[in-house]
Design a protein around this motif. Sequence first.
Motif, short mmCIF file in Angstrom:
data_model
loop_
_atom_site.label_atom_id
_atom_site.label_comp_id
_atom_site.label_asym_id
_atom_site.label_seq_id
_atom_site.Cartn_x
_atom_site.Cartn_y
_atom_site.Cartn_z
N ARG A 96 10.58 24.94 -8.06
CA ARG A 96 11.43 23.81 -7.72
C ARG A 96 10.54 22.66 -7.27
N LYS A 97 10.88 21.45 -7.66
CA LYS A 97 10.11 20.27 -7.26
C LYS A 97 10.61 19.75 -5.92
N VAL A 98 9.66 19.36 -5.09
CA VAL A 98 9.95 18.76 -3.80
C VAL A 98 9.34 17.37 -3.83
N LEU A 99 10.17 16.35 -3.60
CA LEU A 99 9.70 14.96 -3.64
C LEU A 99 9.91 14.33 -2.26
N VAL A 100 8.84 13.72 -1.74
CA VAL A 100 8.88 13.08 -0.43
C VAL A 100 8.27 11.69 -0.56
N PRO A 101 8.97 10.64 -0.11
CA PRO A 101 8.37 9.30 -0.14
C PRO A 101 7.15 9.25 0.79
N ALA A 102 6.04 8.76 0.28
CA ALA A 102 4.77 8.77 1.03
C ALA A 102 4.86 7.97 2.32
N GLU A 103 5.62 6.90 2.35
CA GLU A 103 5.69 6.07 3.56
C GLU A 103 6.48 6.75 4.69
N LYS A 104 7.19 7.83 4.40
CA LYS A 104 7.96 8.55 5.42
C LYS A 104 7.23 9.77 5.96
N ILE A 105 6.04 10.09 5.43
CA ILE A 105 5.29 11.27 5.87
C ILE A 105 4.62 10.99 7.20
N ALA A 106 4.87 11.88 8.18
CA ALA A 106 4.23 11.77 9.49
C ALA A 106 2.96 12.62 9.54
N TYR A 107 3.02 13.84 9.02
CA TYR A 107 1.85 14.71 8.97
C TYR A 107 2.06 15.78 7.91
N ILE A 108 0.96 16.43 7.51
CA ILE A 108 1.00 17.53 6.56
C ILE A 108 0.05 18.61 7.04
N GLU A 109 0.55 19.85 7.08
CA GLU A 109 -0.27 21.01 7.43
C GLU A 109 -0.40 21.89 6.20
N LEU A 110 -1.62 22.27 5.88
CA LEU A 110 -1.88 23.17 4.76
C LEU A 110 -2.53 24.43 5.31
N GLY A 111 -2.15 25.59 4.78
CA GLY A 111 -2.78 26.82 5.22
C GLY A 111 -2.12 28.03 4.60
N GLU A 112 -2.70 29.16 4.91
CA GLU A 112 -2.16 30.43 4.44
C GLU A 112 -1.21 30.97 5.50
N PRO A 113 -0.10 31.59 5.08
CA PRO A 113 0.82 32.17 6.06
C PRO A 113 0.15 33.33 6.80
N THR A 114 0.42 33.44 8.08
CA THR A 114 -0.15 34.52 8.88
C THR A 114 0.96 35.49 9.23
N GLY A 115 0.58 36.75 9.44
CA GLY A 115 1.57 37.76 9.82
C GLY A 115 2.01 37.56 11.24
N ARG A 116 3.20 38.00 11.55
CA ARG A 116 3.72 37.88 12.91
C ARG A 116 3.16 38.98 13.79
N ARG A 117 2.92 38.63 15.01
CA ARG A 117 2.46 39.62 15.98
C ARG A 117 3.67 40.31 16.58
N VAL A 118 3.55 41.60 16.75
CA VAL A 118 4.63 42.40 17.31
C VAL A 118 4.09 43.15 18.51
N GLY A 119 4.85 43.17 19.58
CA GLY A 119 4.44 43.93 20.76
C GLY A 119 4.16 43.02 21.93
N PHE A 120 3.69 43.65 23.01
CA PHE A 120 3.48 42.91 24.25
C PHE A 120 2.03 42.55 24.47
#
Length: 74
Positions: free
Chosen positions: A47-71
Amino acid sequence: MEIKIGIQHTARELSLESNQPPADVEAAIAAALKDGGVLTLVDDKDRKVLVPAEKIAYIELGEPTGRRVGFGAI
């Protein structure tokens, strides 16, 4: 690759998973910000995602990390 885009005057960020190579994503972001046009990305469901460049505040790029479980912190 996980991509998070903050949009001005919006409380939530836009988050998507993409199979595009990181170099292609960075090139698309740089081109959109340079030209002031529209950032166009394709998510992992083709699916295409289109965002006007003048409305962008920030962009984060990265690999998803697993969730931590436990205390305890490991």
